[in-house]
Design a protein around this motif. Structure first.
Motif, PDB file in Angstrom:
ATOM      1  N   GLN A  12       0.821  -1.202   0.000  1.00  0.00           N
ATOM      2  CA  GLN A  12       0.000   0.000   0.000  1.00  0.00           C
ATOM      3  C   GLN A  12       0.855   1.252   0.000  1.00  0.00           C
ATOM      4  N   LEU A  13       0.247   2.329  -0.497  1.00  0.00           N
ATOM      5  CA  LEU A  13       0.898   3.634  -0.551  1.00  0.00           C
ATOM      6  C   LEU A  13      -0.080   4.680  -0.043  1.00  0.00           C
ATOM      7  N   THR A  14       0.331   5.490   0.930  1.00  0.00           N
ATOM      8  CA  THR A  14      -0.510   6.561   1.454  1.00  0.00           C
ATOM      9  C   THR A  14      -0.392   7.778   0.549  1.00  0.00           C
ATOM     10  N   LEU A  15      -1.537   8.334   0.152  1.00  0.00           N
ATOM     11  CA  LEU A  15      -1.587   9.508  -0.713  1.00  0.00           C
ATOM     12  C   LEU A  15      -2.057  10.690   0.131  1.00  0.00           C
ATOM     13  N   ASP A  16      -1.172  11.649   0.356  1.00  0.00           N
ATOM     14  CA  ASP A  16      -1.519  12.820   1.159  1.00  0.00           C
ATOM     15  C   ASP A  16      -2.379  13.778   0.339  1.00  0.00           C
ATOM     16  N   ALA A  27      -5.711   9.310   1.194  1.00  0.00           N
ATOM     17  CA  ALA A  27      -6.290   8.161   0.509  1.00  0.00           C
ATOM     18  C   ALA A  27      -5.205   7.088   0.475  1.00  0.00           C
ATOM     19  N   THR A  28      -5.556   5.882   0.079  1.00  0.00           N
ATOM     20  CA  THR A  28      -4.583   4.790   0.074  1.00  0.00           C
ATOM     21  C   THR A  28      -4.705   4.007  -1.225  1.00  0.00           C
ATOM     22  N   LEU A  29      -3.565   3.718  -1.827  1.00  0.00           N
ATOM     23  CA  LEU A  29      -3.508   2.924  -3.046  1.00  0.00           C
ATOM     24  C   LEU A  29      -2.964   1.542  -2.685  1.00  0.00           C
ATOM     25  N   VAL A  30      -3.593   0.499  -3.223  1.00  0.00           N
ATOM     26  CA  VAL A  30      -3.200  -0.874  -2.918  1.00  0.00           C
ATOM     27  C   VAL A  30      -2.952  -1.614  -4.227  1.00  0.00           C
ATOM     28  N   ARG A  31      -1.885  -2.397  -4.259  1.00  0.00           N
ATOM     29  CA  ARG A  31      -1.583  -3.200  -5.442  1.00  0.00           C
ATOM     30  C   ARG A  31      -0.887  -4.492  -5.002  1.00  0.00           C
ATOM     31  N   ARG A  32      -0.860  -5.481  -5.896  1.00  0.00           N
ATOM     32  CA  ARG A  32      -0.158  -6.722  -5.594  1.00  0.00           C
ATOM     33  C   ARG A  32       1.344  -6.496  -5.742  1.00  0.00           C
ATOM     34  N   ILE A  33       2.106  -7.105  -4.875  1.00  0.00           N
ATOM     35  CA  ILE A  33       3.561  -6.938  -4.927  1.00  0.00           C
ATOM     36  C   ILE A  33       4.123  -7.515  -6.222  1.00  0.00           C
ATOM     37  N   ASP A  34       3.652  -8.694  -6.613  1.00  0.00           N
ATOM     38  CA  ASP A  34       4.107  -9.327  -7.858  1.00  0.00           C
ATOM     39  C   ASP A  34       2.885  -9.718  -8.671  1.00  0.00           C
ATOM     40  N   PRO A  35       2.452  -8.867  -9.608  1.00  0.00           N
ATOM     41  CA  PRO A  35       1.228  -9.156 -10.369  1.00  0.00           C
ATOM     42  C   PRO A  35       1.391 -10.222 -11.441  1.00  0.00           C
ATOM     43  N   GLY A  95     -17.839  15.215  -5.798  1.00  0.00           N
ATOM     44  CA  GLY A  95     -16.728  15.751  -6.569  1.00  0.00           C
ATOM     45  C   GLY A  95     -15.456  15.905  -5.754  1.00  0.00           C
ATOM     46  N   THR A  96     -15.575  15.880  -4.418  1.00  0.00           N
ATOM     47  CA  THR A  96     -14.401  15.937  -3.554  1.00  0.00           C
ATOM     48  C   THR A  96     -13.442  14.800  -3.868  1.00  0.00           C
ATOM     49  N   TYR A  97     -13.990  13.662  -4.265  1.00  0.00           N
ATOM     50  CA  TYR A  97     -13.156  12.495  -4.543  1.00  0.00           C
ATOM     51  C   TYR A  97     -12.307  12.651  -5.802  1.00  0.00           C
ATOM     52  N   ASP A  98     -12.540  13.706  -6.570  1.00  0.00           N
ATOM     53  CA  ASP A  98     -11.677  13.953  -7.726  1.00  0.00           C
ATOM     54  C   ASP A  98     -10.219  14.037  -7.297  1.00  0.00           C
ATOM     55  N   GLU A  99      -9.971  14.610  -6.107  1.00  0.00           N
ATOM     56  CA  GLU A  99      -8.597  14.732  -5.625  1.00  0.00           C
ATOM     57  C   GLU A  99      -8.001  13.354  -5.320  1.00  0.00           C
ATOM     58  N   ASP A 100      -8.779  12.489  -4.695  1.00  0.00           N
ATOM     59  CA  ASP A 100      -8.311  11.132  -4.393  1.00  0.00           C
ATOM     60  C   ASP A 100      -7.967  10.385  -5.682  1.00  0.00           C
ATOM     61  N   ILE A 101      -8.887  10.477  -6.652  1.00  0.00           N
ATOM     62  CA  ILE A 101      -8.699   9.772  -7.928  1.00  0.00           C
ATOM     63  C   ILE A 101      -7.506  10.336  -8.683  1.00  0.00           C
ATOM     64  N   ALA A 102      -7.364  11.670  -8.699  1.00  0.00           N
ATOM     65  CA  ALA A 102      -6.235  12.290  -9.399  1.00  0.00           C
ATOM     66  C   ALA A 102      -4.911  11.851  -8.792  1.00  0.00           C
ATOM     67  N   ALA A 103      -4.839  11.794  -7.473  1.00  0.00           N
ATOM     68  CA  ALA A 103      -3.596  11.381  -6.815  1.00  0.00           C
ATOM     69  C   ALA A 103      -3.254   9.935  -7.157  1.00  0.00           C
ATOM     70  N   ALA A 104      -4.271   9.070  -7.181  1.00  0.00           N
ATOM     71  CA  ALA A 104      -4.039   7.667  -7.516  1.00  0.00           C
ATOM     72  C   ALA A 104      -3.592   7.508  -8.965  1.00  0.00           C
ATOM     73  N   LEU A 105      -4.265   8.195  -9.886  1.00  0.00           N
ATOM     74  CA  LEU A 105      -3.920   8.074 -11.297  1.00  0.00           C
ATOM     75  C   LEU A 105      -2.528   8.616 -11.589  1.00  0.00           C
ATOM     76  N   ALA A 106      -2.141   9.693 -10.914  1.00  0.00           N
ATOM     77  CA  ALA A 106      -0.793  10.228 -11.096  1.00  0.00           C
ATOM     78  C   ALA A 106       0.240   9.202 -10.649  1.00  0.00           C
ATOM     79  N   GLU A 107      -0.051   8.504  -9.565  1.00  0.00           N
ATOM     80  CA  GLU A 107       0.896   7.527  -9.034  1.00  0.00           C
ATOM     81  C   GLU A 107       1.068   6.337  -9.966  1.00  0.00           C
ATOM     82  N   ILE A 108      -0.010   5.909 -10.632  1.00  0.00           N
ATOM     83  CA  ILE A 108       0.097   4.732 -11.501  1.00  0.00           C
ATOM     84  C   ILE A 108       0.404   5.104 -12.949  1.00  0.00           C
TER      85      ILE A 108
END
Length: 355
Positions: A12-16, A27-35, A95-108
């Motif tokens: 997991q990765l914490t998104l400030d 927000a928090t992003l979660v992914r598999r270590i070895d996909p 629409g507040t969640y736009d920030e959460d989604i933007a942070a996640a998409l930037a990270e991936i």
């Protein structure tokens, strides 16, 4: 920095995010270590539902079998992202969640300000997450190559007439006391259908996903009703949309075994009527025997779910890039022995081209 997640095999990765009136927000992003080695050049962002968080490792496994890189976003004040001083699940505007989604998409790697790469983006949302992503995709045309909605909350259970009756009172309560109490009663019957502690087969954290449900707030409920009204007036999602729904609903008044084979949260007929309002290309799949979260349904239902979702993915997003060499007869026997009759057997066999 990515750190080991509570879910085995994931990180997991914490998104400030920007602080709100309750202080620091993440927000928090979660992914598999070895996909795994198979890559279709597609990234997927998944958003959970109300009173929910990401624990469906088997869902990530399904997408990874197709070569899709799976990421789950835990929204602010949910699950991994909740802090003890915060009102659980609270926002006053979806629409507040736009920030959460933007942070996640930037990270991936899907920041719209950066040069566009070759990878495609898919979105998947369950229930409230399906409503949130539907509204986001409509406001951000051409960002996603496909949208998958798992029992999306596109309409109130009492449908449009109920919305019109409830809206004035909810708006007034939201203006007076946005975080105040709302009349709400959950007998825990849906939890009984999914939890391994009762009649279901799934294990989850009952602090992050309460078996007794969560009491909504007036401001949050007003935001949901505004979202439903937007859907009713029509969205403009440019990507192809797949909507997955149970074939029927059952009112959660008292426990019956039928609740193991139906949606006890949403009015699926009312939701199905809203599907054409999402955009010009929509596909609706009704799954006989499915629960509210169709991915938590019984194994035979999940097999149909995986098959129909994979067929839609190949047709609209482009799963044709996933290939494996044609095995020899001996190798084919070895693959069959290794694959057996597991949950993705049909897909593993399907991916091997005919000899």
């Amino acid at each position: 920095m990515w750190t080991p997640d509570v879910l085995a095999g994931f990180e997991q990765l914490t998104l400030d995010l920007r602080a709100d009136d309750e202080g620091d927000v993440v927000a928090t992003l979660v992914r598999r270590i070895d996909p795994g080695p198979v890559d279709a050049g597609v990234d997927l962002l998944y958003v959970h539902g109300w009173n929910d968080y990401f624990f469906q490792a088997h869902l990530a496994g399904f997408w990874e079998e197709l070569g899709v890189r799976f990421h789950a976003l835990e929204l602010r004040k949910y699950g991994r992202s909740i802090r003890e001083w915060q009102t659980p699940n609270y926002v006053a505007d979806l629409g507040t969640y736009d920030e959460d989604i933007a942070a996640a998409l930037a990270e991936i790697g899907h920041d719209p300000a950066a040069p566009r790469g070759q990878r495609r983006l898919m979105l998947m949302g369950h229930s409230t997450g399906g409503l949130i992503l539907s509204l986001w995709a409509s406001r951000h045309p051409d960002r996603a190559a496909g949208v998958v909605l798992n029992a999306p909350w596109l309409e109130l259970q009492t449908r449009e007439a109920g919305r019109r009756v409830l809206e004035p009172g909810v708006r007034a309560a939201a203006a007076i006391n946005p975080r105040g109490p709302v009349v709400y009663y959950d007998r825990g019957l849906y939890s009984r259908a999914i939890s391994a502690e009762f009649d279901g087969e799934w294990t989850y954290d009952t602090v992050w996903r309460s078996d007794a449900g969560r009491r909504p707030t007036p401001a949050w409920m007003a935001a949901i009703l505004r979202g439903h009204d937007q859907v009713a007036h029509g969205l403009a999602i440019t990507a192809p949309v797949l909507v997955l729904l149970s074939a029927r609903s059952v009112l959660p008044t008292r426990w019956t075994d039928e609740m193991l084979r139906a949606d006890t949260v949403l009015d699926v007929t009312g939701v199905a009527r809203r599907v054409p309002n999402l955009g010009p290309v929509t596909t609706l799949v009704r799954l006989d025997g499915a629960l509210h979260d169709v991915t938590l349904s019984a194994a035979p239902v999940r097999e149909v779910l995986w098959r129909e979702t994979a067929r839609w993915f190949r047709g609209y997003v482009g799963g044709e890039v996933v290939r494996r060499p044609v095995p020899s007869t001996a190798a084919d026997d070895a693959v069959a022995a290794r694959v057996g009759t597991g949950p993705f057997t049909w897909w593993r066999r399907l991916r091997r081209p005919p000899g």
